[in-house]
Design a protein around this motif. Structure first.
Motif, PDB file in Angstrom:
ATOM      1  N   LEU A 124       0.869  -1.165  -0.078  1.00  0.00           N
ATOM      2  CA  LEU A 124      -0.143   0.070   0.055  1.00  0.00           C
ATOM      3  C   LEU A 124       0.831   1.187  -0.081  1.00  0.00           C
ATOM      4  O   LEU A 124       0.639   2.416  -0.772  1.00  0.00           O
ATOM      5  CB  LEU A 124      -1.086   0.034   1.091  1.00  0.00           C
ATOM      6  CG  LEU A 124      -2.038  -1.172   1.167  1.00  0.00           C
ATOM      7  CD1 LEU A 124      -2.569  -1.173   2.631  1.00  0.00           C
ATOM      8  CD2 LEU A 124      -3.009  -0.970   0.059  1.00  0.00           C
ATOM      9  N   LEU A 125       1.862   1.246   0.616  1.00  0.00           N
ATOM     10  CA  LEU A 125       2.761   2.372   0.860  1.00  0.00           C
ATOM     11  C   LEU A 125       3.494   2.540  -0.654  1.00  0.00           C
ATOM     12  O   LEU A 125       3.487   3.808  -1.196  1.00  0.00           O
ATOM     13  CB  LEU A 125       4.065   2.063   1.857  1.00  0.00           C
ATOM     14  CG  LEU A 125       4.746   3.322   1.974  1.00  0.00           C
ATOM     15  CD1 LEU A 125       4.300   4.456   2.312  1.00  0.00           C
ATOM     16  CD2 LEU A 125       5.902   3.086   3.093  1.00  0.00           C
ATOM     17  N   ASP A 126       3.849   1.557  -1.314  1.00  0.00           N
ATOM     18  CA  ASP A 126       4.562   1.662  -2.759  1.00  0.00           C
ATOM     19  C   ASP A 126       3.780   2.135  -3.267  1.00  0.00           C
ATOM     20  O   ASP A 126       4.008   3.023  -4.335  1.00  0.00           O
ATOM     21  CB  ASP A 126       4.853   0.316  -3.102  1.00  0.00           C
ATOM     22  CG  ASP A 126       6.416  -0.176  -2.235  1.00  0.00           C
ATOM     23  OD1 ASP A 126       6.805   0.634  -1.557  1.00  0.00           O
ATOM     24  OD2 ASP A 126       7.018  -1.395  -2.653  1.00  0.00           O
ATOM     25  N   LEU A 159       9.581  16.306  -0.064  1.00  0.00           N
ATOM     26  CA  LEU A 159       9.605  16.574   1.493  1.00  0.00           C
ATOM     27  C   LEU A 159       8.368  16.970   2.113  1.00  0.00           C
ATOM     28  O   LEU A 159       7.842  16.488   3.085  1.00  0.00           O
ATOM     29  CB  LEU A 159      10.784  17.508   2.089  1.00  0.00           C
ATOM     30  CG  LEU A 159      12.201  17.146   1.893  1.00  0.00           C
ATOM     31  CD1 LEU A 159      13.057  18.048   2.449  1.00  0.00           C
ATOM     32  CD2 LEU A 159      12.453  15.439   2.148  1.00  0.00           C
ATOM     33  N   ASN A 160       7.490  17.494   1.005  1.00  0.00           N
ATOM     34  CA  ASN A 160       6.346  18.263   1.320  1.00  0.00           C
ATOM     35  C   ASN A 160       5.026  17.284   1.012  1.00  0.00           C
ATOM     36  O   ASN A 160       3.906  17.683   1.026  1.00  0.00           O
ATOM     37  CB  ASN A 160       6.141  19.574   0.674  1.00  0.00           C
ATOM     38  CG  ASN A 160       7.047  20.460   1.422  1.00  0.00           C
ATOM     39  OD1 ASN A 160       7.199  20.386   2.649  1.00  0.00           O
ATOM     40  ND2 ASN A 160       7.491  21.408   0.548  1.00  0.00           N
ATOM     41  N   ALA A 161       5.334  16.020   0.390  1.00  0.00           N
ATOM     42  CA  ALA A 161       4.388  15.043  -0.162  1.00  0.00           C
ATOM     43  C   ALA A 161       3.694  14.359   0.810  1.00  0.00           C
ATOM     44  O   ALA A 161       2.957  13.627   0.717  1.00  0.00           O
ATOM     45  CB  ALA A 161       5.148  14.156  -1.108  1.00  0.00           C
ATOM     46  N   VAL A 162       4.069  14.633   2.233  1.00  0.00           N
ATOM     47  CA  VAL A 162       3.538  13.697   3.220  1.00  0.00           C
ATOM     48  C   VAL A 162       2.175  13.800   3.210  1.00  0.00           C
ATOM     49  O   VAL A 162       1.307  12.611   3.151  1.00  0.00           O
ATOM     50  CB  VAL A 162       4.028  14.069   4.675  1.00  0.00           C
ATOM     51  CG1 VAL A 162       3.272  13.312   5.798  1.00  0.00           C
ATOM     52  CG2 VAL A 162       5.420  13.697   4.681  1.00  0.00           C
ATOM     53  N   ALA A 163       1.515  14.817   3.047  1.00  0.00           N
ATOM     54  CA  ALA A 163       0.123  15.172   3.098  1.00  0.00           C
ATOM     55  C   ALA A 163      -0.735  14.282   1.940  1.00  0.00           C
ATOM     56  O   ALA A 163      -1.752  13.737   2.070  1.00  0.00           O
ATOM     57  CB  ALA A 163      -0.425  16.605   3.197  1.00  0.00           C
ATOM     58  N   GLY A 164      -0.054  14.372   0.902  1.00  0.00           N
ATOM     59  CA  GLY A 164      -0.668  13.690  -0.286  1.00  0.00           C
ATOM     60  C   GLY A 164      -0.541  12.250  -0.236  1.00  0.00           C
ATOM     61  O   GLY A 164      -1.412  11.453  -0.642  1.00  0.00           O
ATOM     62  N   ILE A 165       0.445  11.598   0.251  1.00  0.00           N
ATOM     63  CA  ILE A 165       0.689  10.290   0.812  1.00  0.00           C
ATOM     64  C   ILE A 165      -0.354  10.002   1.574  1.00  0.00           C
ATOM     65  O   ILE A 165      -1.027   8.775   1.439  1.00  0.00           O
ATOM     66  CB  ILE A 165       2.144   9.884   1.185  1.00  0.00           C
ATOM     67  CG1 ILE A 165       3.320  10.223   0.223  1.00  0.00           C
ATOM     68  CG2 ILE A 165       2.184   8.532   1.476  1.00  0.00           C
ATOM     69  CD1 ILE A 165       4.588  10.351   0.417  1.00  0.00           C
TER      70      ILE A 165
END
Length: 252
Positions: free
Chosen positions: A32-34, A77-83
């Motif tokens: 799921l993470l990939d 680095l700012n992709a956490v919210a989208g992930i």
């Protein structure tokens, strides 16, 4: 095109998943993470985790590394919210960390810690998150046995067989039981752990707590280096990976 390596720190409730590692015909955290990373970065991303948690095991602190084509670092680095928007609620991305090109989530970890939770009365809010055990336990005897672990390094007796490891030596730095409201928590820390090691240690220490075996037996089990002499593995539901340490990453 050049690639840049990053670590991603995540946490997850493992109740619904068949462990960390991707496998056929089963839903896993890595799968799921990939998928989420690949969608956000619009390229195929394959992670490598700091270890392999079994089906039903939880993680409060888990790292994986991945390589991404040379995108703007701030974008990564700012992709956490989208992930997180793509991950199920049971899996949470916490942060992405730039690391050197040879950084390795599994082999570079210098210390790890687990906690195992036990409760003694039926509690619907602890379902799949703690082991319900109705037996009375001698906590002092269990702590005396746990302290013995710090005097050994070869833990073959607590490892699954045929695990492709070069050595079964580990340096345990902490192993202690503490009483909680209505239960216990066992904390164990080491430089590395073998597959199924913590659950096998817990199964053996519970036998100490039930007075089924004594301290001399516990030493003999360790020295035998034979898995069949140790206790049964306890259920996965009570086990949490709680800390991973790297020399080049500042802990939260």
């Amino acid at each position: 095109m050049s690639k840049k390596r990053y670590f991603i720190q995540i946490a997850y409730d493992g109740s619904l998943y068949h462990g960390w590692q991707t496998q056929p015909n089963a839903v896993t955290v890595q799968e799921l993470l990939d998928k989420a990373l690949s969608t956000v970065f619009r390229q195929t991303i394959e992670t490598l985790g700091c270890g392999r948690t079994d089906s039903g095991v939880h993680a409060k602190d888990f790292y994986a590394h991945f390589d991404v084509d040379d995108l703007n670092e701030d974008k990564v680095l700012n992709a956490v919210a989208g992930i997180n928007a793509l991950l199920p609620y049971q899996i949470a991305a916490k942060r992405i960390i730039p690391v050197h090109d040879d950084a390795h989530a599994r082999f570079d970890a210098t210390a790890r810690a687990y906690k195992y939770y036990i409760h003694f009365e039926k509690d619907p809010f602890k379902l799949n998150r703690s082991w319900l055990l109705k037996d009375k336990l001698d906590i002092e005897a269990m702590n005396n046995a746990a302290a013995i672990l710090l005097t050994y390094t070869d833990f073959s007796c607590f490892s699954k067989s045929n695990t492709q490891t070069f050595t079964n030596n580990c340096k345990i730095t902490k192993a202690v039981f503490e009483e909680l409201d209505g239960g216990l928590v066992f904390t164990i820390a080491a430089d590395r752990f073998l597959r199924n090691m913590v659950r096998a240690i817990m199964g053996t220490l519970v036998r100490i707590g039930k007075h089924e075996i004594h301290l001399a037996n516990f030493k003999a089990i360790i020295e035998s280096k034979n898995r069949s002499n140790a206790g049964q593995s306890v259920p996965a539901c009570g086990l949490y990976l709680v800390k991973i340490v790297y020399p080049y990453i500042e802990n939260d």
